[in-house]
Design a protein around this motif. Structure first.
Motif, PDB file in Angstrom:
ATOM      1  N   GLU A  56       1.007  -0.923   0.188  1.00  0.00           N
ATOM      2  CA  GLU A  56      -0.077   0.370  -0.217  1.00  0.00           C
ATOM      3  C   GLU A  56       0.857   0.944  -0.056  1.00  0.00           C
ATOM      4  OE1 GLU A  56      -3.811  -1.281   2.232  1.00  0.00           O
ATOM      5  OE2 GLU A  56      -1.740  -1.626   3.551  1.00  0.00           O
ATOM      6  N   LEU A  57       0.560   1.980  -1.120  1.00  0.00           N
ATOM      7  CA  LEU A  57       0.820   3.748  -1.161  1.00  0.00           C
ATOM      8  C   LEU A  57       0.919   3.973  -0.250  1.00  0.00           C
ATOM      9  CD1 LEU A  57       3.638   5.102  -2.344  1.00  0.00           C
ATOM     10  CD2 LEU A  57       2.567   5.227  -4.106  1.00  0.00           C
ATOM     11  N   THR A  58       1.146   5.154   0.470  1.00  0.00           N
ATOM     12  CA  THR A  58       0.615   6.313   1.450  1.00  0.00           C
ATOM     13  C   THR A  58       0.763   7.621   1.055  1.00  0.00           C
ATOM     14  OG1 THR A  58       2.009   6.645   2.934  1.00  0.00           O
ATOM     15  CG2 THR A  58      -0.496   4.284   3.334  1.00  0.00           C
ATOM     16  N   GLY A  59       1.826   7.602   0.106  1.00  0.00           N
ATOM     17  CA  GLY A  59       2.461   8.666  -0.052  1.00  0.00           C
ATOM     18  C   GLY A  59       3.522   9.389   0.316  1.00  0.00           C
ATOM     19  N   PRO A  60       4.199   9.589   1.479  1.00  0.00           N
ATOM     20  CA  PRO A  60       5.613  10.118   1.741  1.00  0.00           C
ATOM     21  C   PRO A  60       5.986   7.563   2.305  1.00  0.00           C
ATOM     22  CG  PRO A  60       3.610   9.834   3.691  1.00  0.00           C
ATOM     23  CD  PRO A  60       3.055   9.775   2.145  1.00  0.00           C
ATOM     24  N   GLU A  61       5.380   7.175   2.815  1.00  0.00           N
ATOM     25  CA  GLU A  61       5.638   5.937   2.928  1.00  0.00           C
ATOM     26  C   GLU A  61       5.150   4.482   2.192  1.00  0.00           C
ATOM     27  OE1 GLU A  61       5.704   4.822   7.096  1.00  0.00           O
ATOM     28  OE2 GLU A  61       3.629   4.548   6.994  1.00  0.00           O
ATOM     29  N   ALA A 101       8.739   5.046   0.112  1.00  0.00           N
ATOM     30  CA  ALA A 101       8.237   5.405  -1.040  1.00  0.00           C
ATOM     31  C   ALA A 101       8.466   4.230  -2.665  1.00  0.00           C
ATOM     32  CB  ALA A 101       7.231   6.840  -1.702  1.00  0.00           C
ATOM     33  N   ARG A 102       9.582   4.914  -2.962  1.00  0.00           N
ATOM     34  CA  ARG A 102      10.068   3.984  -4.339  1.00  0.00           C
ATOM     35  C   ARG A 102      10.223   2.959  -4.247  1.00  0.00           C
ATOM     36  NH1 ARG A 102      13.949   9.676  -6.079  1.00  0.00           N
ATOM     37  NH2 ARG A 102      12.531  11.482  -5.597  1.00  0.00           N
TER      38      ARG A 102
END
Length: 357
Positions: free
Chosen positions: A301-306, A324-325
């Motif tokens: 799950e990508l939350t944005g910052p992580e 995140a990357r």
């Protein structure tokens, strides 16, 4: 600024004991957060400090003097409630100054106090409005202003931000932090929100079933949780808990070939059952770290910052918070590394951290 001491405070309703011996001593200017889920006793304790409820036994002292039996209005405390409790027919200025008005404070002195509080809270342009014309955040500022003008010895806050949306909560947390740094007042603040506790408090009392599980600074609570309960309650995502057994100075993770290093300070015998705790943010894709875990990726799950990845170590669940990357594919097996001092060991029977009694 004032000291506050709570000595063996207990509260029972018939045969039901809601507070089971609370002991806390606050130095002048401390910001204490009572943190815990609904029903743990935190609001009951706050009401006893305020005089809105009576303790079954124990004592509450402000500046070394007991306030047990003292009427709430004579304790020199101010309380801010979750519901704002503003008078809808009065202007903001009169709402802020209402307590002073009831105490027959002269109008000029009252007006000066109201304007000073409004300036601190950055609501000077709202003084002529009625509560219905304000946003939730503005109403809460008015409620705080009403408490400020009294210049009490102790401020009490009962979940004051829980009615606000996420953006307003963030703004009001910053505002409360700023006010405390400026005024240096003694504060007791009740919340179930761990982020509020971690960002506002000088000390946190994590409560459970009428008792204090751990009392310490935010850093102590986060870095050295005293119990499984504290470890699981503080942190988002919560700390991973892996069942294991001590073998040859390592923890063998149940249902897996993974073996985790045990610090010498733990001095645990072979065969001892333990719960190994690792915070999600302590994990990283293995880069030659001192300790590692093989894990199978299940959900990403990508939350944005992580990137939050749910994995399995054997049959046990593990969550990792990664940059995140990071590129992960569901179903692949990866090796996660972490520093040895990031591992927390707990006794599964007592729930207490190993080596902490």
């Amino acid at each position: 600024m004032s000291t506050l001491e709570i000595r063996d405070v207990r509260k029972s309703y018939g045969s039901v004991e809601t507070l089971k011996g609370i002991d806390i001593a606050l130095a002048s200017g401390e910001f204490l957060v009572l943190l815990g889920p609904s029903g743990c006793g935190k609001s009951t304790l706050l009401n006893i400090i305020a005089g809105l409820a009576e303790a079954t036994s124990g004592d509450v002292l402000i500046d070394g003097r007991s306030v047990i039996g003292v009427h709430p209005k004579d304790r020199d405390i101010s309380m801010v409630f979750q519901s704002y409790a503003l008078y809808p027919n009065l202007s903001v200025a009169r709402n802020i100054g209402f307590g002073l008005e009831m105490r027959k404070v002269p109008a000029a002195e009252r007006d000066k106090a109201v304007r000073e509080a409004a300036k601190l809270l950055q609501i000077e342009n709202l003084l002529d409005r009625k509560p219905a014309q304000l946003s939730g955040g503005q109403r809460q500022r008015v409620a705080i202003g009403r408490a400020l003008v009294r210049k009490p010895r102790v401020f009490l806050f009962d979940e004051p931000l829980s009615n606000l949306d996420a953006k307003l909560r963030l703004e009001m947390r910053t505002e409360l932090k700023r006010l405390h740094q400026m005024l240096k007042t003694t504060v007791v603040y009740v919340t179930h929100d761990q982020i509020e506790a971690m960002t506002l408090a000088t000390r946190i009392a994590v409560m459970r079933d009428g008792r204090i599980e751990q009392l310490g600074t935010p850093k102590e609570i986060y870095d050295r949780p005293a119990t499984l309960y504290v470890a699981g309650f503080v942190g988002a995502p919560p700390m991973n808990m892996l069942e294991g057994t001590v073998e040859g100075g390592k923890v063998r993770v149940k249902g897996s070939d993974a073996a985790l290093p045990v610090a010498e300070a733990h001095d645990l015998p072979d065969g001892a059952a333990v719960i190994a705790g690792i915070r999600p943010e302590a994990l990283r894709l293995d880069d030659g770290a001192a300790a590692s875990l093989p894990a199978r990726v299940e959900v990403v799950e990508l939350t944005g910052p992580e990137l939050v990845a749910t994995m399995r170590v054997g049959e046990q669940k593990l969550v990792a918070s990664l940059p995140a990357r990071t590129h992960l594919t569901e179903g692949e097996t990866v090796t996660l590394g972490f520093d040895a001092d990031a591992l927390h060991l707990f006794d599964p029977e007592t729930g207490r951290a190993c080596g902490r009694g």
